[in-house]
Design an enzyme around this catalytic site. Sequence first.
Site, short mmCIF file in Angstrom:
data_model
loop_
_atom_site.label_atom_id
_atom_site.label_comp_id
_atom_site.label_asym_id
_atom_site.label_seq_id
_atom_site.Cartn_x
_atom_site.Cartn_y
_atom_site.Cartn_z
N THR A 131 -2.48 8.76 -2.62
CA THR A 131 -1.56 8.02 -3.48
C THR A 131 -1.86 6.53 -3.34
OG1 THR A 131 0.11 9.74 -3.25
CG2 THR A 131 0.86 7.58 -4.05
N TYR A 132 -2.21 5.90 -4.46
CA TYR A 132 -2.58 4.48 -4.48
C TYR A 132 -1.39 3.63 -4.90
CZ TYR A 132 -7.38 5.84 -3.78
OH TYR A 132 -8.53 6.36 -3.25
N PHE A 133 -1.34 2.43 -4.34
CA PHE A 133 -0.23 1.51 -4.59
C PHE A 133 -0.75 0.19 -5.14
CE2 PHE A 133 1.20 4.50 -1.47
CZ PHE A 133 2.51 4.76 -1.83
N VAL A 180 0.65 3.90 -8.21
CA VAL A 180 -0.19 3.84 -9.40
C VAL A 180 -0.57 5.25 -9.84
CG1 VAL A 180 -2.40 3.01 -10.32
CG2 VAL A 180 -1.11 1.59 -8.74
N LEU A 181 -1.13 6.02 -8.91
CA LEU A 181 -1.64 7.34 -9.26
C LEU A 181 -1.95 8.10 -7.97
CD1 LEU A 181 -2.69 8.92 -11.87
CD2 LEU A 181 -4.95 8.11 -11.21
#
Length: 177
Positions: A33-35, A103-104
């Site tokens: 999980t990207y931030f 983000v995703l």
Amino acid sequence: MIEIEVKGYANDEIFERVRESFEMIRREYHEDTYFQHPCRDFSETDEALRIRIRRFNGHFEAFITYKGPKIDPDSKTRKEIEVPISDPDKHTEILTSLGFREVLTVEKVREKYYVDKGIVIALDEVEGLGKFVEIEALAEDEKSVVETVERLKEILRELGVKRFERRSYLELLLEGR
């Protein structure tokens, strides 16, 4: 620590060559999980912040990882700081409380293989993208980057890789939206 990484597009034949040529370390399932930072655009600064949940052999591990800008024009080489965490949900809550936003999430199945001392190959099946092969080594500093990138590329070429990819899975998925 500097992560020297080269990635290429793969197919079933390349996957089989890796499986026949190298010793498997393990098969893993990743949820990355990207931030996005609240005050600067990581897509412009070429940085990344993620929480990775990794599952293998009935085990669970989680890490928070910062990746600095790429430092080599031919690879995904960059500074990487990775710290194990025990509760990814609470770490996500801390980040979102500080203004970071998700983000995703990139999901993939990864098979890791031992190549040589300090060199590992990963066969990745990325949801929404397909098959890739990544090879990586670690370095203390930037002195050996160019030489190591060439060595890693040559190993991938010998396995049949014809197209290399410098963009991250996150970048590829976001571009495909």
